[in-house]
Design a protein around this motif. Sequence first.
Motif, PDB file in Angstrom:
ATOM      1  N   ARG A   1      -3.758   7.775  -3.006  1.00 34.93           N
ATOM      2  CA  ARG A   1      -3.934   8.918  -3.034  1.00 34.93           C
ATOM      3  C   ARG A   1      -4.078   8.915  -4.711  1.00 34.93           C
ATOM      4  NH1 ARG A   1      -3.579  14.817  -1.259  1.00 34.93           N
ATOM      5  NH2 ARG A   1      -3.681  15.891  -3.522  1.00 34.93           N
ATOM      6  N   ILE A   2      -5.536   9.137  -5.480  1.00 34.25           N
ATOM      7  CA  ILE A   2      -5.401   8.869  -7.006  1.00 34.25           C
ATOM      8  C   ILE A   2      -5.519  10.428  -7.403  1.00 34.25           C
ATOM      9  CG2 ILE A   2      -7.247   8.019  -8.895  1.00 34.25           C
ATOM     10  CD1 ILE A   2      -7.518   5.650  -6.485  1.00 34.25           C
ATOM     11  N   GLU A   3      -4.899  11.321  -8.140  1.00 33.48           N
ATOM     12  CA  GLU A   3      -5.146  12.021  -8.767  1.00 33.48           C
ATOM     13  C   GLU A   3      -5.535  12.426 -10.142  1.00 33.48           C
ATOM     14  OE1 GLU A   3      -2.055  14.411  -6.383  1.00 33.48           O
ATOM     15  OE2 GLU A   3      -1.596  13.998  -8.813  1.00 33.48           O
ATOM     16  N   VAL A   4      -6.816  12.659 -11.041  1.00 36.89           N
ATOM     17  CA  VAL A   4      -6.760  13.187 -11.822  1.00 36.89           C
ATOM     18  C   VAL A   4      -6.976  13.691 -12.805  1.00 36.89           C
ATOM     19  CG1 VAL A   4      -8.872  11.632 -13.506  1.00 36.89           C
ATOM     20  CG2 VAL A   4      -8.360  10.603 -11.336  1.00 36.89           C
ATOM     21  N   SER A   5      -6.049  14.530 -14.505  1.00 35.03           N
ATOM     22  CA  SER A   5      -6.213  15.148 -14.804  1.00 35.03           C
ATOM     23  C   SER A   5      -7.084  14.739 -15.406  1.00 35.03           C
ATOM     24  CB  SER A   5      -4.431  15.630 -15.403  1.00 35.03           C
ATOM     25  OG  SER A   5      -3.623  15.164 -14.367  1.00 35.03           O
ATOM     26  N   LEU A   6      -7.704  16.137 -16.390  1.00 36.74           N
ATOM     27  CA  LEU A   6      -9.091  16.541 -17.305  1.00 36.74           C
ATOM     28  C   LEU A   6      -8.422  17.370 -18.454  1.00 36.74           C
ATOM     29  CD1 LEU A   6     -12.475  16.794 -14.918  1.00 36.74           C
ATOM     30  CD2 LEU A   6     -10.955  14.349 -16.102  1.00 36.74           C
ATOM     31  N   ASN A   7      -8.818  17.082 -19.496  1.00 32.78           N
ATOM     32  CA  ASN A   7      -8.753  17.849 -21.333  1.00 32.78           C
ATOM     33  C   ASN A   7      -7.156  17.665 -21.082  1.00 32.78           C
ATOM     34  OD1 ASN A   7     -11.891  18.186 -21.637  1.00 32.78           O
ATOM     35  ND2 ASN A   7     -11.848  19.141 -19.728  1.00 32.78           N
ATOM     36  N   VAL A   8      -6.373  16.823 -20.738  1.00 25.71           N
ATOM     37  CA  VAL A   8      -5.156  16.668 -21.409  1.00 25.71           C
ATOM     38  C   VAL A   8      -4.665  16.053 -22.844  1.00 25.71           C
ATOM     39  CG1 VAL A   8      -3.136  15.470 -21.091  1.00 25.71           C
ATOM     40  CG2 VAL A   8      -4.815  16.177 -19.299  1.00 25.71           C
ATOM     41  N   ASN A   9      -4.126  16.322 -23.486  1.00 29.45           N
ATOM     42  CA  ASN A   9      -4.374  16.479 -25.484  1.00 29.45           C
ATOM     43  C   ASN A   9      -3.951  14.921 -24.962  1.00 29.45           C
ATOM     44  OD1 ASN A   9      -2.472  15.997 -27.125  1.00 29.45           O
ATOM     45  ND2 ASN A   9      -3.739  17.344 -27.735  1.00 29.45           N
TER      46      ASN A   9
ATOM     47  N   LYS B   1       1.103  -0.981   0.126  1.00 28.42           N
ATOM     48  CA  LYS B   1      -0.161   0.136   0.151  1.00 28.42           C
ATOM     49  C   LYS B   1       0.671   1.207   0.293  1.00 28.42           C
ATOM     50  CE  LYS B   1      -3.525  -2.043   2.685  1.00 28.42           C
ATOM     51  NZ  LYS B   1      -4.700  -1.731   1.593  1.00 28.42           N
ATOM     52  N   GLY B   2       0.611   1.932  -0.647  1.00 27.27           N
ATOM     53  CA  GLY B   2       0.960   2.920  -0.806  1.00 27.27           C
ATOM     54  C   GLY B   2       1.177   4.572  -1.963  1.00 27.27           C
ATOM     55  N   GLY B   3       1.522   5.389  -2.172  1.00 26.31           N
ATOM     56  CA  GLY B   3       1.740   6.570  -3.325  1.00 26.31           C
ATOM     57  C   GLY B   3       0.280   6.665  -3.427  1.00 26.31           C
ATOM     58  N   THR B   4       1.375   7.485  -4.669  1.00 27.64           N
ATOM     59  CA  THR B   4       0.211   8.008  -5.778  1.00 27.64           C
ATOM     60  C   THR B   4      -0.563   7.673  -7.082  1.00 27.64           C
ATOM     61  OG1 THR B   4       0.429  10.077  -4.627  1.00 27.64           O
ATOM     62  CG2 THR B   4      -0.976  10.381  -6.624  1.00 27.64           C
ATOM     63  N   LEU B   5      -1.911   7.250  -7.482  1.00 23.97           N
ATOM     64  CA  LEU B   5      -1.728   6.927  -8.690  1.00 23.97           C
ATOM     65  C   LEU B   5      -2.493   7.435  -9.685  1.00 23.97           C
ATOM     66  CD1 LEU B   5      -2.821   4.107 -11.114  1.00 23.97           C
ATOM     67  CD2 LEU B   5      -4.687   4.731  -9.456  1.00 23.97           C
ATOM     68  N   ARG B   6      -1.604   8.046 -10.865  1.00 27.82           N
ATOM     69  CA  ARG B   6      -1.568   9.324 -11.775  1.00 27.82           C
ATOM     70  C   ARG B   6      -2.581   9.271 -13.078  1.00 27.82           C
ATOM     71  NH1 ARG B   6       4.672  10.134 -11.816  1.00 27.82           N
ATOM     72  NH2 ARG B   6       4.538   8.401 -12.240  1.00 27.82           N
ATOM     73  N   MET B   7      -3.285   9.634 -13.353  1.00 27.15           N
ATOM     74  CA  MET B   7      -4.570   9.861 -13.736  1.00 27.15           C
ATOM     75  C   MET B   7      -4.417  10.820 -15.173  1.00 27.15           C
ATOM     76  SD  MET B   7      -7.372   6.856 -12.344  1.00 27.15           S
ATOM     77  CE  MET B   7      -6.957   4.571 -12.304  1.00 27.15           C
ATOM     78  N   ALA B   8      -4.836  10.783 -16.169  1.00 28.58           N
ATOM     79  CA  ALA B   8      -5.200  11.308 -16.513  1.00 28.58           C
ATOM     80  C   ALA B   8      -6.148  11.257 -18.239  1.00 28.58           C
ATOM     81  CB  ALA B   8      -4.092  11.982 -17.838  1.00 28.58           C
ATOM     82  N   ASN B   9      -7.378  12.424 -18.185  1.00 31.34           N
ATOM     83  CA  ASN B   9      -8.161  11.849 -18.945  1.00 31.34           C
ATOM     84  C   ASN B   9      -8.268  13.145 -20.384  1.00 31.34           C
ATOM     85  OD1 ASN B   9     -11.092  12.065 -20.527  1.00 31.34           O
ATOM     86  ND2 ASN B   9     -11.534  11.521 -18.677  1.00 31.34           N
ATOM     87  N   SER B  10      -8.159  12.394 -21.612  1.00 32.00           N
ATOM     88  CA  SER B  10      -8.121  12.710 -23.042  1.00 32.00           C
ATOM     89  C   SER B  10      -9.311  14.011 -22.543  1.00 32.00           C
ATOM     90  CB  SER B  10      -7.791  12.648 -24.186  1.00 32.00           C
ATOM     91  OG  SER B  10      -8.942  11.968 -24.120  1.00 32.00           O
ATOM     92  N   GLY B  11     -10.203  13.430 -22.443  1.00 34.05           N
ATOM     93  CA  GLY B  11     -11.854  15.088 -22.320  1.00 34.05           C
ATOM     94  C   GLY B  11     -11.894  15.292 -20.683  1.00 34.05           C
ATOM     95  N   ASP B  12     -13.209  14.834 -20.620  1.00 31.68           N
ATOM     96  CA  ASP B  12     -13.720  14.889 -19.527  1.00 31.68           C
ATOM     97  C   ASP B  12     -14.936  13.855 -18.951  1.00 31.68           C
ATOM     98  OD1 ASP B  12     -14.378  16.073 -16.800  1.00 31.68           O
ATOM     99  OD2 ASP B  12     -15.272  18.465 -17.593  1.00 31.68           O
TER     100      ASP B  12
END
Length: 580
Positions: free
Chosen positions: A267-275, A48-59
């Motif tokens: 932790r889970i971080e999700v960025s949106l509208n990424v090319n 367990k532990g750490g940050t899972l980084r995700m991205a979405n090209s739209g929303d």
Amino acid sequence: MAAGTALVLALAACGGNKSTGGGGGGGSATTPDYNAGVGKVFSPSDAKGGTLRMANSGDWDSLDPADNYYGYEWDFIRLYGRALVMFAAAPGEAGLKLVPDLAESLGKPSADAKTWTYKLRPGIKFEDGTPVTSKDVKYDVERSLDKNTFVNGPTYFGDFLDTQGYTSPYKDPTPDKLGLKAIETPDDQTIVFHLKKPFGGFDYFAQLPATIPVPRAKDTGIKYKEHVVSTGPYMFQSNQLGKKFTLVRNPNWDPATDPNRKALPDRIEVSLNVNAEDVDNRLLSGDLDVDVVGTGLQPATQGRVLGNPTLKKNADSASITRLWYTSINPDVAPLDNIHCRKAVEYATDHQGYQSAYGGPAGGDIATNMLPPLIPGNEKFDLYNFNSKPNGDVDMAKQELQQCGQPNGFSTNMSYRAERPKEKATAESLQQALAKVGIKLTLKPFPQGDYFALYAGKPDYAKKNGLGLMANGWGADWPDGFGFISQITDSRTIRASGGNYNLSIKLPEVDKLLDDALLETDTAKREKFWPQVDHKVMENALVLPGVWAKVLLYRPPTLTNVYVSDGLGGFYDYISLGVKK
């Protein structure tokens, strides 16, 4: 054996009441290799532990469990929401099994399969410590019926529950006393669904996000998506709509009540509208862990990865129950004439369509709707897709003559702006159709509202001349009904928008779907799905593009990675971990 029980036993994905967790299925692998995450777990871990980084090209279309329908959303929502039932957290065939989640077991049907009963596990709480009750589950199902407030999402509950005209909890004068009569909650742990017609596969409905509990006191209607109250291992720390959101651990999630989720990251971080190309580049550089949309690498990146042995070792490719296609809108003249629609079928460059998805690595040229992995599918080719893969110009011109447009015609084509593959599809069609005089004007729209406000809203599509609409569909579950019903049944089409059937309004198709549900013999029932497929193709209401394969990239930062067959070819997000 009762008919309903026979049917539920016949459905392949049902069966078993015990989850295998993230390590089940076809074993595991620890050495990076091509397809090391297909059919087995790559880099198994309980750390367990750490940050899972995700991205979405739209929303997202919505984070609200009553209002979403993208496959990746159904995968992701299990991080913060628990439905009555879910697909097992396991790779390979084990992931096709339905297992209990909120419920203690799969549904208990009546002899006629019209009444289904579930008992909730004790001890489950919302993020604020409030106990979850059967009334909270009922309330979200009620909310999901309100297609004016929540335009997205499937229509299964409205189609099958004996609603007696009930449409919304927001219009119910005495919601606390009764609500929807078709759902009973005799005590805080029991929920009973009453259907207007038998359906032996109701457990498939029970795994939908609409059975994720929502506390009435915290419901803010259309704004609930800004902070969904969690029942899963993660809760929202922040949510900047259209930009990013962050999940952190839910202190009131009790792993003793949840045998399905490992909850490895902190932790889970999700960025949106990424090319989309930037998403690929960040994956390859190690700056990102997951492309959350899960439709695979872009064509140019596919070539880079497959051509580089080191990168290829971090890639997974699998055929999935998804069709990339274009809806041909009969509400827009001259496509209201079947011969004009057939002209589009014949004129299409099918290799060009395939190339938009990365060539053979992105999927096979589709000649009809049903993907090869759907039980009962039959492959057929009415418009010479195989013999004339770059288009049949002569036949297209003959059809234009018959529809009274010998010199061609003009129409618009929509696609999702954030999806380069759909843009490439539209450009390929634009070039191919121009050879027979059909002029396409391309119209990009935002992914998040594509079905709610644009292509999926009949009045808008007609008024704005959207004759062709780029589309794609993955099975709601791996079965003919789970794939084809929502995109071919005319009765799912709503004037308010949020439709996924954009072009098919055939009474004979509706009847075939109804007849199929009355058939309890699996082999006989599966014969109905190709009949639906034939009717749609004969009427040229869909232009099939690609039976999808997906090429996913798993950075070395990820642990416990596998493709979920039950979720339609996405990585199973509830099992992922990260190296700290």
